[in-house]
Write an enzyme that holds these catalytic residues in place. Structure first.
Site, PDB file in Angstrom:
ATOM      1  N   GLN A  33       0.818  -1.208   0.000  1.00 49.36           N
ATOM      2  CA  GLN A  33       0.000   0.000   0.000  1.00 49.36           C
ATOM      3  C   GLN A  33       0.857   1.266   0.000  1.00 49.36           C
ATOM      4  O   GLN A  33       0.828   2.025  -0.954  1.00 49.36           O
ATOM      5  CB  GLN A  33      -0.943  -0.007   1.201  1.00 49.36           C
ATOM      6  CG  GLN A  33      -1.846   1.225   1.281  1.00 49.36           C
ATOM      7  CD  GLN A  33      -2.760   1.174   2.493  1.00 49.36           C
ATOM      8  OE1 GLN A  33      -3.574   0.267   2.645  1.00 49.36           O
ATOM      9  NE2 GLN A  33      -2.621   2.151   3.368  1.00 49.36           N
ATOM     10  N   THR A  34       1.639   1.487   1.071  1.00 52.41           N
ATOM     11  CA  THR A  34       2.377   2.752   1.191  1.00 52.41           C
ATOM     12  C   THR A  34       3.409   2.929   0.088  1.00 52.41           C
ATOM     13  O   THR A  34       3.952   1.964  -0.440  1.00 52.41           O
ATOM     14  CB  THR A  34       3.089   2.846   2.549  1.00 52.41           C
ATOM     15  OG1 THR A  34       3.839   1.643   2.739  1.00 52.41           O
ATOM     16  CG2 THR A  34       2.098   2.988   3.676  1.00 52.41           C
ATOM     17  N   GLY A  52      22.403   1.030  33.819  1.00 50.90           N
ATOM     18  CA  GLY A  52      23.367   0.800  32.747  1.00 50.90           C
ATOM     19  C   GLY A  52      23.144  -0.507  32.013  1.00 50.90           C
ATOM     20  O   GLY A  52      23.168  -0.549  30.787  1.00 50.90           O
ATOM     21  N   GLU A  63      -0.436   1.155  10.437  1.00 46.13           N
ATOM     22  CA  GLU A  63      -1.881   1.048  10.694  1.00 46.13           C
ATOM     23  C   GLU A  63      -2.433   2.340  11.282  1.00 46.13           C
ATOM     24  O   GLU A  63      -3.266   2.319  12.187  1.00 46.13           O
ATOM     25  CB  GLU A  63      -2.176  -0.129  11.623  1.00 46.13           C
ATOM     26  CG  GLU A  63      -2.062  -1.482  10.952  1.00 46.13           C
ATOM     27  CD  GLU A  63      -3.000  -1.619   9.766  1.00 46.13           C
ATOM     28  OE1 GLU A  63      -4.177  -1.249   9.896  1.00 46.13           O
ATOM     29  OE2 GLU A  63      -2.545  -2.090   8.709  1.00 46.13           O
TER      30      GLU A  63
END
Lengths: 665, 665
Positions: A138-139, A402, A425
């Protein structure tokens, strides 16, 4: 469980409740507990699923190892004839992001949700047997949140009855899809449908990407991996990919046509299936993410809690042992709210699961009335729980001092693998703006026939909430559910109303929405926090068996709420819901709750029932034998293969011997 | 600067101030600007200092590469006869944590500060020429913050005139020292001094660890690397080490004897040199860390600001370009306060630099009166600025959306390399408790002859501050420095007084201090925020040349203060310093300030003067050509060496072909 002498046994003996009963509450049912435990141990006891070496592997080695695990997992799943629940749990406990996540989590559901009956019959059997491997494209490089802005085109060619998929620009390159870079043979590709020069918006298409014979990309297709991502190991086991199409042709029947269709003649037709079904899928996916948030947070909290009980620092008297850091109030004030949040998110996730079922039943009955509210609510909860979880994991890392910075603590990888959840999403800020839009709309419709439903029902009592003043008089009053609910409802309502009033001063509402968007996000967050608090309280009103279990959950619920009250004190005071004195009383109660939880802390994280394998942390190991394990882990680093490091002759010796002038560097 | 067409030119043209003048303000002086620029470009233009491949390298390769760069840097430093300022800047711009940081930053200063004249004459020339390489071995596996709890022993043997250094337990193993694992030949070792069975507490000793001939550890010494740490590249270029001593003998004159001595006869003697000198060193080191915080934050802010101007999402009208994400108020409300914080930290760091000089001059004159206040103040500012910077870098990463998750954005590595700063040189929570202790003491001494000095001087006006009510009536009133200062002073004073009053209710003060420690931390943070706000305001009262420069800084100062006021609104309201209405007016003013800063945002980050090399981010590149660079960067990943990935034959093909049953996995 694992280990030799249990260093944490004294802590476990302090618990004031039935841990096994709490395990069932956390799991959701004794069935889920039994299955989870069985599968978790199956994975933990199989050396093929070892993951402690992940941070040390280079990218290629790491990725190849993931391919091996994915194949092996599938082999085990088939050999053992695991059912769907068991198979999916096995993938969870393997705990390594892989192409299979997208195949099972996005590719298969997309076909189920958006494919026609015929398409499902053709593609699902192939996918179910993994004869094809799919991803979800999609993206694009230039387009993330704004799906409507995608540039990839799918142009219908009536001559050949095909779609021509094309990437017209650099920014239209598909970018990010997991499993795309190196593995997937197929993809659901989202592209603008173009028929006869007209743009019909974004639709999904099934495209084959690689040959099933030799795995080479098909003609016209360019695919690659987009490179290293945050962290050691972490999400680098995934081949997030880039994909470009150069006029690639696919048959017309590979457009997903359940909702919209293109006919042989090139006519665009809307089917009778309601578009709202898409929202149903979003509710489902986001509900899974909320459940995942509680698990991820519980892992970090488990590690930090156990280590805080092992670690001692300062406070030695007469040469005796130092104080356990979990006994410091500063530690408790940071750790216990996160412990409470893990439980809170668990229960709101459980409720969302119910909500999804409810929504789907209504959709099938043609009732869309609760959908906008359910959609807003899941969007907001996805945003809130994932943001808190991401920050919470990092806070747990800091709580380990640490040593939390070492990969062997497990926390760096947990964080790095988790944070993308805040973006995918739905970007978390964009989602809260959607919630805010829904809230403003709800307010504008008050007084009309449209009554606020579900999680917005409290707006129906707006007049009363605008008058609300908390009646807390002593610290313990803050333990009463109604007192907490009242304050949270009044705060959420007033935040929304205040911003709605400010919005009404703008002649252009959209401009006002832009200008006040930061306030809108705050109102949405207040609303979502109310949901979580109220669902936690609802959970406490059910029957919860087991000695002391309900009492512990009541304490955690109060901690969750009062911690939020402290954090957002400005909201509660500026909206006049509570007085400064009531705020001080809440803080006092909170301190007392921390003391109550303290002896139960280890048992409360034991209830998550995480195996040492799944936790993947020497600091969080069940038996608390932290130092020998930390020490042993160090020597596994590749740098320790040689006593004198590679590079000594070329770079260190010439430096020490003042012979750099002629050295080749 | 670098690059072809400047995509950000339109943004740069919007600036309303003289960027070159601002560069001088940021650098501190035109001299520093000139030297920094020269050295930064020297590094950036030398391919030997390339660092973009760091995240892809395995640990061994990465480490060897660091050894090469360190040797090469030293070669260049000597060839070019760089002076101390230039050499130290060169190491900064190489931007790769290495053993040399500890050698120059801890080993050499420790000898200077704690060694006698003779010891300095013996060891410093060797160290200055790097004929020996040293590290600083203080923390142990079981002991971090509590230095007094260290277990390593140095027992005086009067027979041989030696100390016997020994690690009596596993938890006494030295753990974390940078440069120890694989490189250092020597270490300053902190150990309990034992003479004739009596424990004289922790002292420093110079111990040789490795042979200068073949680099092998000397007899009785076990050394190794402690393993991978958070992040790709990042701090994994450093060989943080583990070290155990099995009765290792060193000559008596290798105890650092400036402050305490052991005579030939085994007598422990305190010298006339004041112990307080040690605090002077701590003030120095922490002042450096504050300056470093402003730089680290400025890098993240620079990347996020530039990318926010390049990135567009949503808001396209009629097919035109989408909206730059920097124009969204939600983006501004997260980004601009961090931009303001970077400047605020810069100026408070500058002031701390002055404070250090002042303290040292006083110490040399035997005036210890300002030391406790200066010590508390630097401890608090170290804690506050590093916490905000760590969170701020991660926030900037999120502000870059999905692409911020890629290593090529530079932000993951910046974050991972930065976060240990929150733990080393004093855990940030422990430090704020020290500040709180000082504040409580200051309050308890009010009315006595001991007047509050320096940054606590406002307690001298306590009566007035307890009466304070802000007189803000309109939003612009919040732009007045005195209005802001008044509110911040009143809030800080009242927070401290409130917790002091609660403390007085405890019969055992130490118990009260424990119980209320979370409140004490909040009071300390309020005090530190006041310091930063007031030093920013003081800076604005000096002469600041350059068109529009002072105006921009005034806006940033207001943003810094009003953002904090918004964030901690609960404090300001519950202490009654301001009313809810005045809080709303502050928010209103803040929104208006964001709009004022918006056109200047790119120029304000250009003023940091970071080279593309130093930024190390395709998202933050000067010319804004983000997408082509992101795309090109992806293909460099080792996974893209092969189109069909290694592992296809063994794991993918058998999966697709249903041939797993007989596969060896």
């Amino acid at each position: 469980m694992e280990g030799s002498v249990d260093q944490l046994a004294p802590e476990r003996n302090k618990a004031e409740f039935d841990v096994d009963a709490m395990k069932i509450v956390w799991a959701g049912s004794s069935h889920v507990l039994e299955v989870s435990e069985r599968i978790a141990h199956l994975v933990a006891s199989d050396p093929a699923f070892r993951k402690d070496n992940r941070p040390m592997l280079g990218r290629k080695e790491l990725f190849k190892n993931t391919l091996r695990k994915a194949a092996y997992a599938w082999k085990r799943i088939t050999e053992l004839r695991l059912n769907e629940e068991e198979a999916s749990l096995l993938r969870v406990f393997v705990d390594e992001a892989a192409f299979t996540d997208l195949h099972w989590g996005m590719f298969v559901p997309a076909i189920k949700g958006q494919g026609t009956e015929e398409q499902q019959q053709k593609w699902l059997p192939l996918a179910h047997k993994m004869q094809i491997i799919g991803c979800y494209a999609q993206t694009e490089l230039g387009h993330g949140s704004n799906v409507q802005g995608l540039e990839t085109t799918a142009t219908f060619d009536p001559k050949t009855d095909e779609f021509v998929i094309h990437s017209p620009t650099l920014t239209s390159s598909k970018w990010w899809p997991g499993g795309l870079g190196k593995v997937s043979t197929h993809a659901i590709v989202y592209a603008r449908l173009i028929i006869d020069g007209q743009d019909y918006g974004v639709n999904g298409f099934i495209a084959q990407l690689r040959s099933l014979d030799d795995h080479l990309p098909l003609p016209g297709i360019t695919i690659g991996d987009i490179g290293m991502k945050f962290g050691n190991g972490a999400y680098n086991t995934m081949d997030n990919g880039v994909l470009r199409f150069n006029n690639v042709r696919i048959p017309r029947d590979q457009m997903l046509m359940r909702v919209s269709q293109v006919t042989r003649e090139g006519k665009f037709v809307q089917s009778s299936v309601p578009r709202q079904l898409v929202y149903g899928t979003m509710v489902f996916v986001r509900q899974t993410i909320v459940a995942g948030a509680s698990v991820a947070l519980s892992r970090a909290v488990c590690i930090a809690t156990r280590y805080s009980a092992v670690r001692r620092q300062f406070g030695s008297r007469n040469g005796g042992p130092e104080t356990q850091v979990i006994d410091y109030k500063t530690q408790q004030a940071r750790l216990f709210p996160l412990l409470a949040s893990a439980y809170a998110f668990r229960f709101v996730g459980e409720w969302l699961n119910w909500l999804y079922t409810d929504v789907m039943q209504r959709l099938q009955a043609g009732d869309f009335s609760t959908l906008p509210e359910a959609h807003a609510c899941t969007a907001g909860l996805k945003s809130l729980t994932t943001s808190v979880t991401a920050d919470g994991i990092e806070e747990c890392r800091k709580l380990c001092g640490g040593h939390g910075y070492l990969c062997s603590s497990g926390l760096p990888e947990l964080f790095a693998a988790y944070v993308p959840t805040c973006t995918y999403e739905g970007d978390n800020v964009v989602l809260q703006l959607q919630v805010a839009r829904h809230l403003i709309k709800t307010i504008s419709q008050l007084g009309s026939a449209k009554k606020p439903v579900g999680t917005t029902a409290y707006f129906g009592r707006l007049e009363q909430l605008m008058q609300y003043h908390s009646d807390v008089q002593k610290a313990e009053d803050w333990l009463k559910p109604n007192v907490v609910l009242g304050a949270f409802e009044a705060r959420a309502a007033r935040k929304s109303v205040a911003v709605a009033q400010n919005l009404s001063k703008f002649s252009n509402p959209e401009e006002g929405f832009q200008e006040l968007s930061a306030d809108l996000v705050e109102a949405a967050v207040a609303h979502c926090q109310l949901i979580i608090v109220s669902k936690f309280i609802e959970k406490l009103q059910t029957d919860i068996p087991g000695k002391g279990v309900k009492q512990q959950l009541e304490s955690l619920c109060s901690i969750y709420a009062l911690f939020l009250l402290h954090k957002h004190l400005g909201d509660f005071l500026s909206t006049g819901c509570i007085t400064p004195e009531q705020g001080y009383l809440a803080d006092e109660q909170l301190r007392s709750l921390y003391s109550q939880v303290r002896p139960n802390a280890i048992a409360l994280v034991d209830a998550f029932n995480h195996t040492d394998h799944y936790l993947g942390s020497v600091l969080g190991c069940y038996d608390g034998n932290v130092y020998p394990k930390l020490y042993a882990e160090a020597w596994k680093d590749p740098l320790n293969d040689l006593v004198v490091p590679d590079g000594y002759q070329e770079y260190i010796r010439p430096l020490l011997k003042q012979q750099l002038r002629n050295a080749r560097l």
